[in-house]
Design a protein around this motif. Sequence first.
Motif, PDB file in Angstrom:
ATOM      1  N   GLY A  77       0.935  -1.277   0.194  1.00  0.00           N
ATOM      2  CA  GLY A  77       0.027   0.081   0.083  1.00  0.00           C
ATOM      3  C   GLY A  77       0.806   1.218   0.045  1.00  0.00           C
ATOM      4  O   GLY A  77       2.031   1.218  -0.285  1.00  0.00           O
ATOM      5  N   VAL A  78       0.240   2.377   0.488  1.00  0.00           N
ATOM      6  CA  VAL A  78       0.930   3.605   0.339  1.00  0.00           C
ATOM      7  C   VAL A  78       0.435   4.337   1.592  1.00  0.00           C
ATOM      8  O   VAL A  78      -0.614   4.356   2.045  1.00  0.00           O
ATOM      9  CB  VAL A  78       0.521   4.416  -0.971  1.00  0.00           C
ATOM     10  N   VAL A  79       1.639   4.810   2.369  1.00  0.00           N
ATOM     11  CA  VAL A  79       1.186   5.847   3.254  1.00  0.00           C
ATOM     12  C   VAL A  79       1.815   7.292   3.011  1.00  0.00           C
ATOM     13  O   VAL A  79       2.907   7.546   2.440  1.00  0.00           O
ATOM     14  CB  VAL A  79       2.050   5.149   4.669  1.00  0.00           C
ATOM     15  N   LYS A  80       1.060   8.201   3.016  1.00  0.00           N
ATOM     16  CA  LYS A  80       1.422   9.594   3.136  1.00  0.00           C
ATOM     17  C   LYS A  80       1.257  10.485   4.209  1.00  0.00           C
ATOM     18  O   LYS A  80       0.621  10.286   5.098  1.00  0.00           O
ATOM     19  CB  LYS A  80       0.325  10.155   1.937  1.00  0.00           C
ATOM     20  N   ALA A  81       2.468  11.209   4.277  1.00  0.00           N
ATOM     21  CA  ALA A  81       2.531  12.116   5.729  1.00  0.00           C
ATOM     22  C   ALA A  81       2.518  13.652   5.082  1.00  0.00           C
ATOM     23  O   ALA A  81       3.487  13.913   3.972  1.00  0.00           O
ATOM     24  CB  ALA A  81       3.750  11.892   6.565  1.00  0.00           C
ATOM     25  N   ILE A  82       1.658  14.525   5.758  1.00  0.00           N
ATOM     26  CA  ILE A  82       1.828  15.820   5.406  1.00  0.00           C
ATOM     27  C   ILE A  82       2.210  16.620   6.612  1.00  0.00           C
ATOM     28  O   ILE A  82       1.632  16.609   7.490  1.00  0.00           O
ATOM     29  CB  ILE A  82       0.556  16.222   4.798  1.00  0.00           C
ATOM     30  N   ILE A  83       2.951  17.705   6.391  1.00  0.00           N
ATOM     31  CA  ILE A  83       3.282  18.611   7.569  1.00  0.00           C
ATOM     32  C   ILE A  83       2.689  20.044   7.159  1.00  0.00           C
ATOM     33  O   ILE A  83       3.384  20.310   5.936  1.00  0.00           O
ATOM     34  CB  ILE A  83       4.646  18.651   8.078  1.00  0.00           C
ATOM     35  N   THR A  84       1.819  20.727   7.472  1.00  0.00           N
ATOM     36  CA  THR A  84       1.619  22.124   7.494  1.00  0.00           C
ATOM     37  C   THR A  84       2.213  23.209   8.469  1.00  0.00           C
ATOM     38  O   THR A  84       2.378  22.627   9.407  1.00  0.00           O
ATOM     39  CB  THR A  84       0.213  22.182   7.035  1.00  0.00           C
ATOM     40  N   ARG A  85       2.258  24.328   8.132  1.00  0.00           N
ATOM     41  CA  ARG A  85       2.675  25.199   9.091  1.00  0.00           C
ATOM     42  C   ARG A  85       1.579  25.387  10.121  1.00  0.00           C
ATOM     43  O   ARG A  85       1.856  26.077  11.147  1.00  0.00           O
ATOM     44  CB  ARG A  85       2.990  26.710   8.250  1.00  0.00           C
ATOM     45  N   GLY A  86       0.315  25.035  10.023  1.00  0.00           N
ATOM     46  CA  GLY A  86      -0.717  24.962  11.062  1.00  0.00           C
ATOM     47  C   GLY A  86      -1.455  26.103  10.686  1.00  0.00           C
ATOM     48  O   GLY A  86      -1.370  27.020   9.658  1.00  0.00           O
ATOM     49  N   ALA A  87      -2.571  26.388  11.484  1.00  0.00           N
ATOM     50  CA  ALA A  87      -3.434  27.542  11.452  1.00  0.00           C
ATOM     51  C   ALA A  87      -2.920  28.872  11.813  1.00  0.00           C
ATOM     52  O   ALA A  87      -2.031  29.076  12.477  1.00  0.00           O
ATOM     53  CB  ALA A  87      -4.632  27.214  12.329  1.00  0.00           C
ATOM     54  N   GLY A  88      -3.279  29.765  11.000  1.00  0.00           N
ATOM     55  CA  GLY A  88      -2.815  31.141  11.223  1.00  0.00           C
ATOM     56  C   GLY A  88      -3.802  32.265  10.679  1.00  0.00           C
ATOM     57  O   GLY A  88      -4.701  31.911  10.504  1.00  0.00           O
ATOM     58  N   GLY A  89      -3.357  33.499  11.008  1.00  0.00           N
ATOM     59  CA  GLY A  89      -4.136  34.575  10.660  1.00  0.00           C
ATOM     60  C   GLY A  89      -4.094  34.795   9.256  1.00  0.00           C
ATOM     61  O   GLY A  89      -3.598  34.374   8.435  1.00  0.00           O
ATOM     62  N   ARG A  90      -5.020  35.907   8.563  1.00  0.00           N
ATOM     63  CA  ARG A  90      -4.893  36.375   7.421  1.00  0.00           C
ATOM     64  C   ARG A  90      -3.606  36.829   6.847  1.00  0.00           C
ATOM     65  O   ARG A  90      -3.019  37.608   7.748  1.00  0.00           O
ATOM     66  CB  ARG A  90      -6.070  37.299   7.269  1.00  0.00           C
ATOM     67  N   VAL A 106      -3.407   6.395   4.605  1.00  0.00           N
ATOM     68  CA  VAL A 106      -2.943   5.520   3.688  1.00  0.00           C
ATOM     69  C   VAL A 106      -3.989   5.001   2.853  1.00  0.00           C
ATOM     70  O   VAL A 106      -5.087   5.554   2.659  1.00  0.00           O
ATOM     71  CB  VAL A 106      -3.081   4.014   4.740  1.00  0.00           C
ATOM     72  N   ALA A 107      -3.488   4.321   1.657  1.00  0.00           N
ATOM     73  CA  ALA A 107      -4.106   4.201   0.400  1.00  0.00           C
ATOM     74  C   ALA A 107      -3.726   2.923  -0.164  1.00  0.00           C
ATOM     75  O   ALA A 107      -2.590   2.435   0.347  1.00  0.00           O
ATOM     76  CB  ALA A 107      -4.377   5.222  -0.446  1.00  0.00           C
ATOM     77  N   ALA A 108      -4.393   2.295  -1.229  1.00  0.00           N
ATOM     78  CA  ALA A 108      -3.777   1.089  -2.057  1.00  0.00           C
ATOM     79  C   ALA A 108      -2.777   1.577  -3.067  1.00  0.00           C
ATOM     80  O   ALA A 108      -2.705   2.898  -3.490  1.00  0.00           O
ATOM     81  CB  ALA A 108      -5.163   0.604  -2.738  1.00  0.00           C
ATOM     82  N   LYS A 109      -1.741   0.721  -3.134  1.00  0.00           N
ATOM     83  CA  LYS A 109      -0.749   0.980  -4.146  1.00  0.00           C
ATOM     84  C   LYS A 109      -1.627   1.013  -5.701  1.00  0.00           C
ATOM     85  O   LYS A 109      -2.443   0.311  -5.893  1.00  0.00           O
ATOM     86  CB  LYS A 109       0.270  -0.049  -4.213  1.00  0.00           C
ATOM     87  N   PRO A 110      -1.225   2.205  -6.464  1.00  0.00           N
ATOM     88  CA  PRO A 110      -1.622   2.194  -7.678  1.00  0.00           C
ATOM     89  C   PRO A 110      -1.397   0.845  -8.663  1.00  0.00           C
ATOM     90  O   PRO A 110      -0.332   0.216  -8.795  1.00  0.00           O
ATOM     91  CB  PRO A 110      -0.715   3.391  -8.426  1.00  0.00           C
ATOM     92  N   ALA A 111      -2.490   0.309  -9.077  1.00  0.00           N
ATOM     93  CA  ALA A 111      -2.534  -1.096  -9.695  1.00  0.00           C
ATOM     94  C   ALA A 111      -2.037  -0.946 -10.857  1.00  0.00           C
ATOM     95  O   ALA A 111      -1.282  -2.227 -11.473  1.00  0.00           O
ATOM     96  CB  ALA A 111      -3.992  -1.816  -9.847  1.00  0.00           C
ATOM     97  N   HIS A 112      -1.854  -0.010 -11.514  1.00  0.00           N
ATOM     98  CA  HIS A 112      -1.010   0.161 -13.083  1.00  0.00           C
ATOM     99  C   HIS A 112       0.271   0.058 -12.911  1.00  0.00           C
ATOM    100  O   HIS A 112       1.030  -0.238 -14.132  1.00  0.00           O
ATOM    101  CB  HIS A 112      -1.482   1.267 -13.670  1.00  0.00           C
ATOM    102  N   TYR A 113       1.029   0.332 -12.016  1.00  0.00           N
ATOM    103  CA  TYR A 113       2.369  -0.105 -11.950  1.00  0.00           C
ATOM    104  C   TYR A 113       2.979  -1.289 -12.432  1.00  0.00           C
ATOM    105  O   TYR A 113       3.950  -1.240 -12.965  1.00  0.00           O
ATOM    106  CB  TYR A 113       2.971   0.579 -10.538  1.00  0.00           C
ATOM    107  N   ALA A 114       2.360  -2.459 -11.884  1.00  0.00           N
ATOM    108  CA  ALA A 114       2.794  -3.639 -12.306  1.00  0.00           C
ATOM    109  C   ALA A 114       2.907  -3.761 -14.097  1.00  0.00           C
ATOM    110  O   ALA A 114       3.636  -4.407 -14.463  1.00  0.00           O
ATOM    111  CB  ALA A 114       1.778  -4.568 -11.611  1.00  0.00           C
ATOM    112  N   ARG A 115       1.799  -3.356 -14.499  1.00  0.00           N
ATOM    113  CA  ARG A 115       1.594  -3.429 -15.964  1.00  0.00           C
ATOM    114  C   ARG A 115       2.798  -2.632 -16.637  1.00  0.00           C
ATOM    115  O   ARG A 115       3.343  -2.963 -17.433  1.00  0.00           O
ATOM    116  CB  ARG A 115       0.259  -2.852 -16.419  1.00  0.00           C
TER     117      ARG A 115
END
Length: 269
Positions: A77-90, A106-115
């Motif tokens: 599968g696939v694991v993705k990690a995102i870090i944002t600066r967080g909440a802030g003002g305008r 987490v998500a499934a690995k793209p199936a087309h890569y094997a092909r």
Amino acid sequence: MFLINGTEQQYLAVNDRAMQFGDGCFTTARIIDGQIQFASAHLRRLQLACERLFIPFTDWQLLAQEMASLSQGRKDGVVKAIITRGAGGRGYSAANCVTPTRIVSVAAKPAHYARWQQEGVTLALSEIRLGRNPALAGIKHLNRLEQVLIRAGLEQTTADEALVLDSDGWVIECCAANIFWRQGNNVYTPRLDQAGVDGIMRQYCLRQLASSSFDVVEVNARQDALEQADEVIICNALMPVVPVRQWAEQHWAARDLYHFLAPLCEHIN
């Protein structure tokens, strides 16, 4: 499944800087038998990006634990990690942003890569070019509008991936992959000090090639360099390595570089 700051949810505050400005970074890793491939390298990538973007994130052990927890029990599968600066003002100032946001999914690995690995892929030259900016080059920040436009253009063709140049006309990468080409015993890949993403798999391939019988060089090259190539491959952390069979009028059947790298890029932690 999504974890936002450790809580299972799918909603992000509208004043989070990721929503307002694409202010953050991410990495996407492959899961094999419940383990994250190149786990430490993916964390180092995020650390480097946070340093470059001046994001004061410190909860690295907690992030690693959350990534590992969501990956457990998944064969592939696939694991993705995102870090944002967080909440802030305008406004653009980050002065009031003191608590970064972490997101893990987490998500499934793209199936087309094997092909793709079996058949090879075709490339189309993208009309969208990457802007040159050494302050952002190499890292995987959240400002992906260039890639969104590249992908939109690609979907108007019959090709599998896009060959992407920068604004000065140098070959940089594909829409979602790095690129290598071989001419004889020499292997080339674009320099990424002005634009593009220095992918985890690209870094690994460079290390493997450095200790091989191939001579590898990072170069500034025009698209006609591919016309002289004996073989072209693309790679990313999920593929991990795929041969290119056609670009424009060029066809490649050789697989020497692919057969060298492909076995080395599987089942690595």
